[in-house]
Design a protein around this motif. Structure first.
Motif, PDB file in Angstrom:
ATOM      1  N   GLU A 113     103.521  -0.325 -84.963  1.00 25.13           N
ATOM      2  CA  GLU A 113     102.218  -0.381 -85.608  1.00 25.13           C
ATOM      3  C   GLU A 113     101.556  -1.675 -85.207  1.00 25.13           C
ATOM      4  OE1 GLU A 113      99.297  -1.826 -88.507  1.00 25.13           O
ATOM      5  OE2 GLU A 113     101.237  -2.732 -88.051  1.00 25.13           O
ATOM      6  N   ASN A 135      99.704   7.795 -88.053  1.00 23.47           N
ATOM      7  CA  ASN A 135     100.279   6.643 -88.761  1.00 23.47           C
ATOM      8  C   ASN A 135     101.484   7.091 -89.573  1.00 23.47           C
ATOM      9  OD1 ASN A 135      98.191   5.254 -87.626  1.00 23.47           O
ATOM     10  ND2 ASN A 135      97.318   4.541 -89.556  1.00 23.47           N
ATOM     11  N   TYR A 139     102.109   2.924 -93.263  1.00 14.68           N
ATOM     12  CA  TYR A 139     100.814   2.807 -92.590  1.00 14.68           C
ATOM     13  C   TYR A 139      99.995   4.100 -92.678  1.00 14.68           C
ATOM     14  CZ  TYR A 139     103.610  -0.976 -90.750  1.00 14.68           C
ATOM     15  OH  TYR A 139     104.442  -2.060 -90.645  1.00 14.68           O
ATOM     16  N   SER A 145      95.338   0.379 -89.317  1.00 20.84           N
ATOM     17  CA  SER A 145      96.590   0.512 -88.570  1.00 20.84           C
ATOM     18  C   SER A 145      96.448   1.477 -87.402  1.00 20.84           C
ATOM     19  CB  SER A 145      97.724   0.992 -89.479  1.00 20.84           C
ATOM     20  OG  SER A 145      98.106  -0.039 -90.360  1.00 20.84           O
ATOM     21  N   CYS A 147      99.172   3.306 -84.873  1.00 24.53           N
ATOM     22  CA  CYS A 147     100.591   3.551 -84.600  1.00 24.53           C
ATOM     23  C   CYS A 147     100.734   4.200 -83.240  1.00 24.53           C
ATOM     24  CB  CYS A 147     101.203   4.419 -85.688  1.00 24.53           C
ATOM     25  SG  CYS A 147     101.314   3.570 -87.286  1.00 24.53           S
TER      26      CYS A 147
END
Length: 153
Positions: A113, A135, A139, A145, A147
């Motif tokens: 992340e 995410n 997150y 965020s 990912c």
């Protein structure tokens, strides 16, 4: 840049010093959301058995770590390069070393992340073969965020 990469853990004093610099940088970048991320990072730091510190001569210039996320996956954490050494390949070298170490331990892939406020990190990961993924974990649903995931090999 000639780097020496040291495999260590989160008790390493150079690693801890670099992580303090990372946390200060993230406090500025993340602003009001920093408290959320800081609590997750503090929790992760207590259990990092796999950390890498990159040295230029004898100066610690970059770091990173991973922890098991699932039986076949690790989560890449705490990648940081001191500002004076950015753009010289240190982050890419640390990331490659972490991936190599995880592969040696038979992990099949890597997740991580990062934040929207870290476009240079996103570029590094995408140029290293990571692809955006929904995410995960804490997150999920966090707009800041980003990912990413990559399979080993």
């Amino acid at each position: 840049m000639m780097l020496r990469l040291l495999r260590t853990d989160s008790d390493n004093l150079d690693f801890l010093r670099l992580v303090r610099l990372l946390d200060a940088d993230l406090a500025v970048r993340d602003g009001a959301e920093h408290a959320f991320y800081a609590q997750l990072n503090r929790a992760a730091m207590a259990h990092l058995r796999h950390a890498v510190v990159a040295y230029q001569h004898d100066e610690p210039v970059a770091c990173g770590a991973f922890k098991e996320y699932a039986p076949d996956l690790v989560e890449i954490k705490r990648i940081f390069v001191q500002p004076a050494f950015r753009g010289l390949g240190a982050a890419r070298a640390v990331l490659a070393e972490l991936e190599q170490w995880a592969s040696e331990l038979a992990y099949a892939g890597y997740v991580l992340e990062t934040g929207q406020s870290q476009p240079e990190a996103i570029r590094l990961y995408e140029s290293s073969g990571y692809q955006r993924t929904p995410n995960f974990g804490p997150y999920a649903g966090v707009a800041n965020s980003v990912c990413l995931r990559k399979n080993a090999g």
